[in-house]
Design a protein around this motif. Structure first.
Motif, PDB file in Angstrom:
ATOM      1  N   GLN A   1      99.031 -12.456-103.609  1.00 29.28           N
ATOM      2  CA  GLN A   1      97.858 -12.520-104.480  1.00 29.28           C
ATOM      3  C   GLN A   1      97.205 -13.897-104.424  1.00 29.28           C
ATOM      4  O   GLN A   1      95.977 -14.010-104.345  1.00 29.28           O
ATOM      5  CB  GLN A   1      98.252 -12.183-105.912  1.00 29.28           C
ATOM      6  CG  GLN A   1      97.072 -11.931-106.832  1.00 29.28           C
ATOM      7  CD  GLN A   1      97.499 -11.369-108.173  1.00 29.28           C
ATOM      8  OE1 GLN A   1      98.374 -11.932-108.829  1.00 29.28           O
ATOM      9  NE2 GLN A   1      96.903 -10.263-108.585  1.00 29.28           N
ATOM     10  N   ASP A   2      98.013 -14.960-104.449  1.00 28.42           N
ATOM     11  CA  ASP A   2      97.475 -16.318-104.342  1.00 28.42           C
ATOM     12  C   ASP A   2      96.770 -16.506-103.001  1.00 28.42           C
ATOM     13  O   ASP A   2      95.690 -17.106-102.917  1.00 28.42           O
ATOM     14  CB  ASP A   2      98.590 -17.345-104.478  1.00 28.42           C
ATOM     15  CG  ASP A   2      99.114 -17.447-105.905  1.00 28.42           C
ATOM     16  OD1 ASP A   2      98.419 -16.959-106.827  1.00 28.42           O
ATOM     17  OD2 ASP A   2     100.217 -17.996-106.101  1.00 28.42           O
ATOM     18  N   ALA A   3      97.392 -15.987-101.945  1.00 33.69           N
ATOM     19  CA  ALA A   3      96.791 -16.100-100.615  1.00 33.69           C
ATOM     20  C   ALA A   3      95.446 -15.391-100.576  1.00 33.69           C
ATOM     21  O   ALA A   3      94.482 -15.873 -99.965  1.00 33.69           O
ATOM     22  CB  ALA A   3      97.733 -15.520 -99.568  1.00 33.69           C
ATOM     23  N   GLY A   4      95.367 -14.243-101.251  1.00 35.09           N
ATOM     24  CA  GLY A   4      94.108 -13.498-101.292  1.00 35.09           C
ATOM     25  C   GLY A   4      92.997 -14.275-101.952  1.00 35.09           C
ATOM     26  O   GLY A   4      91.831 -14.183-101.547  1.00 35.09           O
ATOM     27  N   VAL A   5      93.344 -15.048-102.982  1.00 29.22           N
ATOM     28  CA  VAL A   5      92.349 -15.871-103.670  1.00 29.22           C
ATOM     29  C   VAL A   5      91.777 -16.923-102.730  1.00 29.22           C
ATOM     30  O   VAL A   5      90.557 -17.097-102.635  1.00 29.22           O
ATOM     31  CB  VAL A   5      92.968 -16.544-104.911  1.00 29.22           C
ATOM     32  CG1 VAL A   5      92.002 -17.573-105.500  1.00 29.22           C
ATOM     33  CG2 VAL A   5      93.350 -15.512-105.950  1.00 29.22           C
ATOM     34  N   PHE A   6      92.632 -17.637-102.024  1.00 30.54           N
ATOM     35  CA  PHE A   6      92.156 -18.686-101.129  1.00 30.54           C
ATOM     36  C   PHE A   6      91.433 -18.122 -99.914  1.00 30.54           C
ATOM     37  O   PHE A   6      90.476 -18.722 -99.406  1.00 30.54           O
ATOM     38  CB  PHE A   6      93.321 -19.595-100.713  1.00 30.54           C
ATOM     39  CG  PHE A   6      93.782 -20.495-101.819  1.00 30.54           C
ATOM     40  CD1 PHE A   6      93.032 -21.605-102.196  1.00 30.54           C
ATOM     41  CD2 PHE A   6      94.953 -20.229-102.520  1.00 30.54           C
ATOM     42  CE1 PHE A   6      93.445 -22.433-103.234  1.00 30.54           C
ATOM     43  CE2 PHE A   6      95.374 -21.046-103.556  1.00 30.54           C
ATOM     44  CZ  PHE A   6      94.614 -22.154-103.918  1.00 30.54           C
ATOM     45  N   GLU A   7      91.851 -16.959 -99.466  1.00 24.24           N
ATOM     46  CA  GLU A   7      91.134 -16.304 -98.371  1.00 24.24           C
ATOM     47  C   GLU A   7      89.730 -15.906 -98.823  1.00 24.24           C
ATOM     48  O   GLU A   7      88.766 -16.010 -98.055  1.00 24.24           O
ATOM     49  CB  GLU A   7      91.909 -15.079 -97.889  1.00 24.24           C
ATOM     50  CG  GLU A   7      93.171 -15.440 -97.121  1.00 24.24           C
ATOM     51  CD  GLU A   7      94.075 -14.243 -96.876  1.00 24.24           C
ATOM     52  OE1 GLU A   7      93.674 -13.108 -97.257  1.00 24.24           O
ATOM     53  OE2 GLU A   7      95.164 -14.427 -96.296  1.00 24.24           O
ATOM     54  N   PHE A   8      89.621 -15.455-100.076  1.00 20.29           N
ATOM     55  CA  PHE A   8      88.305 -15.121-100.606  1.00 20.29           C
ATOM     56  C   PHE A   8      87.417 -16.363-100.637  1.00 20.29           C
ATOM     57  O   PHE A   8      86.244 -16.326-100.231  1.00 20.29           O
ATOM     58  CB  PHE A   8      88.422 -14.537-102.020  1.00 20.29           C
ATOM     59  CG  PHE A   8      87.106 -14.460-102.741  1.00 20.29           C
ATOM     60  CD1 PHE A   8      86.195 -13.454-102.450  1.00 20.29           C
ATOM     61  CD2 PHE A   8      86.770 -15.421-103.695  1.00 20.29           C
ATOM     62  CE1 PHE A   8      84.964 -13.406-103.096  1.00 20.29           C
ATOM     63  CE2 PHE A   8      85.541 -15.369-104.343  1.00 20.29           C
ATOM     64  CZ  PHE A   8      84.643 -14.362-104.044  1.00 20.29           C
ATOM     65  N   ILE A   9      87.947 -17.474-101.128  1.00 21.99           N
ATOM     66  CA  ILE A   9      87.170 -18.709-101.212  1.00 21.99           C
ATOM     67  C   ILE A   9      86.687 -19.144 -99.829  1.00 21.99           C
ATOM     68  O   ILE A   9      85.552 -19.606 -99.663  1.00 21.99           O
ATOM     69  CB  ILE A   9      88.005 -19.814-101.884  1.00 21.99           C
ATOM     70  CG1 ILE A   9      88.182 -19.476-103.376  1.00 21.99           C
ATOM     71  CG2 ILE A   9      87.356 -21.179-101.723  1.00 21.99           C
ATOM     72  CD1 ILE A   9      89.156 -20.358-104.098  1.00 21.99           C
ATOM     73  N   GLU A  10      87.526 -18.962 -98.827  1.00 20.80           N
ATOM     74  CA  GLU A  10      87.129 -19.303 -97.464  1.00 20.80           C
ATOM     75  C   GLU A  10      86.013 -18.395 -96.952  1.00 20.80           C
ATOM     76  O   GLU A  10      85.213 -18.801 -96.101  1.00 20.80           O
ATOM     77  CB  GLU A  10      88.337 -19.212 -96.530  1.00 20.80           C
ATOM     78  CG  GLU A  10      89.381 -20.294 -96.772  1.00 20.80           C
ATOM     79  CD  GLU A  10      90.618 -20.107 -95.901  1.00 20.80           C
ATOM     80  OE1 GLU A  10      90.697 -19.056 -95.212  1.00 20.80           O
ATOM     81  OE2 GLU A  10      91.477 -21.002 -95.905  1.00 20.80           O
ATOM     82  N   ARG A  11      85.931 -17.162 -97.479  1.00 20.19           N
ATOM     83  CA  ARG A  11      84.915 -16.204 -97.025  1.00 20.19           C
ATOM     84  C   ARG A  11      83.590 -16.335 -97.760  1.00 20.19           C
ATOM     85  O   ARG A  11      82.581 -15.771 -97.318  1.00 20.19           O
ATOM     86  CB  ARG A  11      85.410 -14.763 -97.221  1.00 20.19           C
ATOM     87  CG  ARG A  11      86.566 -14.346 -96.363  1.00 20.19           C
ATOM     88  CD  ARG A  11      86.752 -12.827 -96.415  1.00 20.19           C
ATOM     89  NE  ARG A  11      87.032 -12.313 -97.754  1.00 20.19           N
ATOM     90  CZ  ARG A  11      88.246 -12.160 -98.274  1.00 20.19           C
ATOM     91  NH1 ARG A  11      89.311 -12.525 -97.569  1.00 20.19           N
ATOM     92  NH2 ARG A  11      88.414 -11.659 -99.494  1.00 20.19           N
ATOM     93  N   VAL A  12      83.580 -17.025 -98.893  1.00 17.67           N
ATOM     94  CA  VAL A  12      82.407 -17.031 -99.762  1.00 17.67           C
ATOM     95  C   VAL A  12      81.120 -17.357 -99.006  1.00 17.67           C
ATOM     96  O   VAL A  12      80.117 -16.636 -99.092  1.00 17.67           O
ATOM     97  CB  VAL A  12      82.600 -18.016-100.935  1.00 17.67           C
ATOM     98  CG1 VAL A  12      81.267 -18.314-101.613  1.00 17.67           C
ATOM     99  CG2 VAL A  12      83.578 -17.441-101.954  1.00 17.67           C
TER     100      VAL A  12
END
Length: 251
Positions: free
Chosen positions: A4-15
């Protein structure tokens, strides 16, 4: 690091890679679904007697609920809104202080929200270029259990998302045109009719007329009705002939 934490940072990288705001919000909703959310809204909060409707930047709440919220002017009795005004800090909806849940009408707002799949949620106050205070609010059908780590992750995603939307809207300004009903309301208003009189003429509620009036001022960036009429004429939203006809209806 958890998935879940990894998903958050991956989202931020995609923004910044999203082509559209809709695509960004679809992505955000997919990520926050892991925390129990199905809906979200990004909006300014109204001050005084203003309507919230013109301040909405992006709405992913159930449409039937949002229509009722605006029609009934629920922002004034919404305990979550009132606590955000008071403290300007993120919070879970169900953790609102008793002094705000005791506001007249607050229980009704919460109950009707739950009926539309918004039993609990989490709101993040944000500052934007257009409003003195905005929020990104997430809602879901069940009571939330968010630990400090979860809250920090949601705060971070909300900040990155709002920043992206602000940048994108600043680069792509667009003037929203008045709807046919908004033009009708503006013309009757210019003829000196009150909101109540217009509501009778159009067979709608007085609150609906006030909503349309707020929308008109927001779309035309007008400070009052006279200013709105001038800007509507300048922008071709109404014509001098239409205005003359409406003024003739005074007699």
């Amino acid at each position: 690091m958890s998935a879940q934490d990894a998903g958050v940072f991956e989202f931020i990288e995609r923004v910044d890679n999203h082509v559209s705001i809709d695509g960004l919000l679809d992505d955000l909703l997919q990520v926050v679904a892991g925390y129990g959310f199905q809906h979200m809204i990004y909006t300014g909060l109204p001050a005084g007697d203003s309507s919230i409707a013109p301040l909405v930047k992006s709405n992913r709440f159930p449409q039937a609920w949002w229509d009722r919220y605006v029609e009934s002017d629920y922002a004034k009795s919404d305990a979550v809104c009132q606590q955000v005004f008071s403290r300007v800090e993120p919070l879970v909806w169900s953790e609102v202080d008793e002094r705000f849940t005791a506001i007249d009408g607050a229980a009704r707002v919460a109950g009707e929200a739950a009926e539309h799949g918004l039993a609990d949620g989490y709101v993040v106050p944000l500052f934007s270029r257009d409003e003195w205070l905005s929020v990104m609010s997430f809602g879901g059908a069940d009571k939330l259990l968010l630990n400090p780590r979860d809250r920090g992750a949601i705060n971070l995603m909300a900040i990155y998302t709002s920043s992206m939307i602000e940048r994108r809207q600043r680069k792509q300004p667009g003037r929203a045109r008045l709807s046919a009903r908004e033009r009708e309301v503006l013309l009757w208003t210019s003829a000196g009719k009150s909101c109540w009189e217009i509501s009778v003429i159009l067979n709608v509620s007085e609150q609906t007329v006030r909503f349309h009036t707020a929308q008109i001022r927001a779309k035309l960036n007008a400070s009052n009705t006279t200013h709105a009429v001038v800007r509507a004429l300048q922008q071709g939203e109404i014509t001098l002939g239409q205005l003359a006809d409406s003024l003739g209806d005074i007699h």
